[in-house]
Scaffold this active site. Structure first.
Site, PDB file in Angstrom:
ATOM      1  N   LYS A 257     -61.685 -98.193  28.864  1.00  0.00           N
ATOM      2  CA  LYS A 257     -60.676 -99.253  28.784  1.00  0.00           C
ATOM      3  C   LYS A 257     -60.023 -99.528  30.129  1.00  0.00           C
ATOM      4  O   LYS A 257     -59.350-100.525  30.291  1.00  0.00           O
ATOM      5  CB  LYS A 257     -59.651 -98.927  27.714  1.00  0.00           C
ATOM      6  CG  LYS A 257     -58.870 -97.677  27.933  1.00  0.00           C
ATOM      7  CD  LYS A 257     -57.964 -97.445  26.740  1.00  0.00           C
ATOM      8  CE  LYS A 257     -57.368 -96.066  26.826  1.00  0.00           C
ATOM      9  NZ  LYS A 257     -56.851 -95.600  25.555  1.00  0.00           N
ATOM     10  N   ARG A 258     -60.231 -98.673  31.092  1.00  0.00           N
ATOM     11  CA  ARG A 258     -59.670 -98.945  32.409  1.00  0.00           C
ATOM     12  C   ARG A 258     -60.411-100.098  33.078  1.00  0.00           C
ATOM     13  O   ARG A 258     -59.860-100.806  33.879  1.00  0.00           O
ATOM     14  CB  ARG A 258     -59.701 -97.686  33.283  1.00  0.00           C
ATOM     15  CG  ARG A 258     -58.297 -97.179  33.571  1.00  0.00           C
ATOM     16  CD  ARG A 258     -58.278 -95.767  34.073  1.00  0.00           C
ATOM     17  NE  ARG A 258     -58.574 -94.845  32.987  1.00  0.00           N
ATOM     18  CZ  ARG A 258     -59.625 -94.046  32.948  1.00  0.00           C
ATOM     19  NH1 ARG A 258     -60.500 -94.031  33.916  1.00  0.00           N
ATOM     20  NH2 ARG A 258     -59.798 -93.245  31.924  1.00  0.00           N
TER      21      ARG A 258
END
Ligand code: GLU
Length: 478
Positions: A257-258
């Site tokens: 998700k980064r």
């Protein structure tokens, strides 16, 4: 050979947070394979990690898979012949199966304390050895075991793994995979709280649910030898193993998700159509043939074969997803367009919630879209806004936002009250002045100074989009 109607596959998500694109990806290949062979697609909820399981997450999994039209034949909501389909409701089944292994002497009780295991690990680490259980309780005498049980010493159950030789399995996509047994631990099957571990529950359930093909992500390959040993300990036949390539970020690392939004809810909120998502996911590591890029689920089922999966890590590329989506949007007929706008974009439910916030700042309805655009938009434009508070250094500010992302991530129940208390607690913990804290959050999440009350607005913008905007803003910071 399995006759086609015997095919039974499953998706086994853990309800620990936002439904992930990786879950949809694996669900898709299971679903298509089941349909291709007139088999059954099972949904099993793996919720035995009670510290991580979240009740509403299960419903979100159902909703996301239904959104994508990946409907299951058996599952916790619709039942089936092999239920219950929620692992937390199968504890007695696991207990019975532990007894079978204890009886066969394939598993044993381990009474070692956490302190001893910590010391063992530290000692092995300091000697540069692989950290694993040393088998202390493997050969306890009946009398020693009885004594511990009498005293009520807490224990776990471990599988007695072979200590020499190798363990092999065949993966349909990869061929034979072999690992040295020395590398394998006497894995824990049942924890001291009486809950099974993933490995144990997963294998028992796959067997009892008559799963013929385990289609899952590549990251589980390292668990498969343990599973193979469990099948062997019970004397059961193994399923066919199929490990799909992992979805990756552009830099080839595992999707995270980064670097990419990973929650299905985000994509729904960002206006990706379900048929676009399914088509895009299908293209990840699989080819339709003849370079055909657009196809429906039905067309995919017709031609599906695992032979056309390629193992090079597929890149989850936002630009490509948007391109696929554009194709489907442009193909919509008038009825589909109107229905989509009404059912997904400006829904009745949303308008009802928006009314108090919107009306407060409106004198004429012509202002509606301008005033409220940030409730509907994706990323925002921060040009011309001063977001960094004067009294704060950029590094401090970035750290504050990083912490804020954690707060948002952890706040699974997203409503005005919970947002209010979480923000308050976070601000107090870092001892920031309200002005330095709330104004930047307002600017980042709404793109304006004069937006309606913050907590109410954040609730309506939605957790996924709030998270996206914070991350997106952070990428613009130097
Ligand atoms: N519960 C595991 C997960 O969260 C299932 C993995 C498997 O398919 O065996 O993905």
């Amino acid at each position: 050979m399995t006759s086609s109607s015997d095919v039974r596959v499953r998706i086994a998500p853990s309800p620990t947070g936002d439904p992930h694109v990786g879950t949809a990806y694996i669900a898709l290949f299971n679903y298509v394979f089941a349909k291709k062979h007139q088999g059954k697609f099972v949904l099993r909820i793996e919720d035995t990690d009670q510290t991580r399981a979240k009740a509403s997450s299960e419903q979100d999994i159902f909703d996301s898979l239904k959104w994508l039209n990946l409907n299951w034949d058996e599952g916790p909501d619709c039942g089936g012949d092999f239920g219950p389909y929620r692992q937390s409701e199968r504890l007695s089944i696991y207990r019975e199966h532990i007894d079978i292994l204890l009886e066969k002497k394939k598993a044993y009780r381990c009474f070692c304390t956490a302190e001893r295991l910590d010391e063992l690990r530290a000692d092995q680490k300091s000697k540069g050895l692989q950290t694993k259980y040393d088998g202390k309780c493997r050969n306890l005498s009946e009398a020693e075991i009885a004594e511990h049980l009498e005293k009520g010493t807490p224990y776990v159950i471990r599988l007695a793994m072979p200590q020499e030789g190798t363990t092999s399995f065949n993966d349909l996509l990869r061929g034979d995979v072999t690992i040295n047994n020395e590398q394998m631990d006497d894995q824990i099957l049942l924890k001291s709280d009486g809950f099974p571990t993933y490995h144990f529950a997963n294998v028992v359930d796959d067997h009892l649910m008559k799963i013929t093909h385990v289609v899952r992500a590549e990251e589980w390959i390292s668990s498969t030898p343990k599973h193979v040993r469990l099948y062997e300990a019970f004397g059961w036949d193994e399923p066919t193993w199929i490990h799909m390539p992992l979805l990756r970020n552009k830099d080839k690392s595992k999707i995270s998700k980064r670097k990419n939004p990973v929650s299905l809810g985000y994509y729904k909120r960002a206006g990706i159509l379900p048929q676009s998502m399914v088509n895009f996911l299908a293209l990840m590591g699989w080819s339709f043939g003849d370079d055909q890029e657009f196809f429906s689920l039905e067309q995919m089922i017709e031609v599906f074969d695992f032979k056309n999966v390629s193992l090079g890590g597929p890149i989850f590329d936002q630009t490509k997803l948007t391109w696929v989506n554009q194709n489907y949007m442009h193909k919509m007929n008038d009825d589909e367009f109107v229905a989509h706008m009404r059912d997904e974009v400006i829904t009745e439910d949303f308008l009802r919630k928006l009314k108090p916030l919107a009306l407060e700042r409106m004198t004429r309805f012509e202002q509606f879209f301008d005033n409220n655009s940030f409730f509907f938009n994706g990323g925002l434009n921060y040009e011309g806004l001063t977001i960094l508070p004067k009294s704060r250094e950029p590094k401090e500010f970035r750290d504050m936002l990083k912490g804020l992302l954690v707060v948002v991530d952890d706040l699974y129940d997203w409503n005005t009250e919970s947002i209010g208390s979480a923000l308050k607690a976070y601000r107090e913990s870092i001892e920031w002045k309200p002005k330095d804290f709330f104004m930047p959050i307002r600017l980042i999440t709404t793109g304006r100074k004069d937006s309606p009350p913050l907590n109410e607005s954040l609730e309506l913008i939605g957790r996924e989009m709030v998270r996206y905007r914070i991350r997106d803003f952070m990428t613009t910071m130097k």
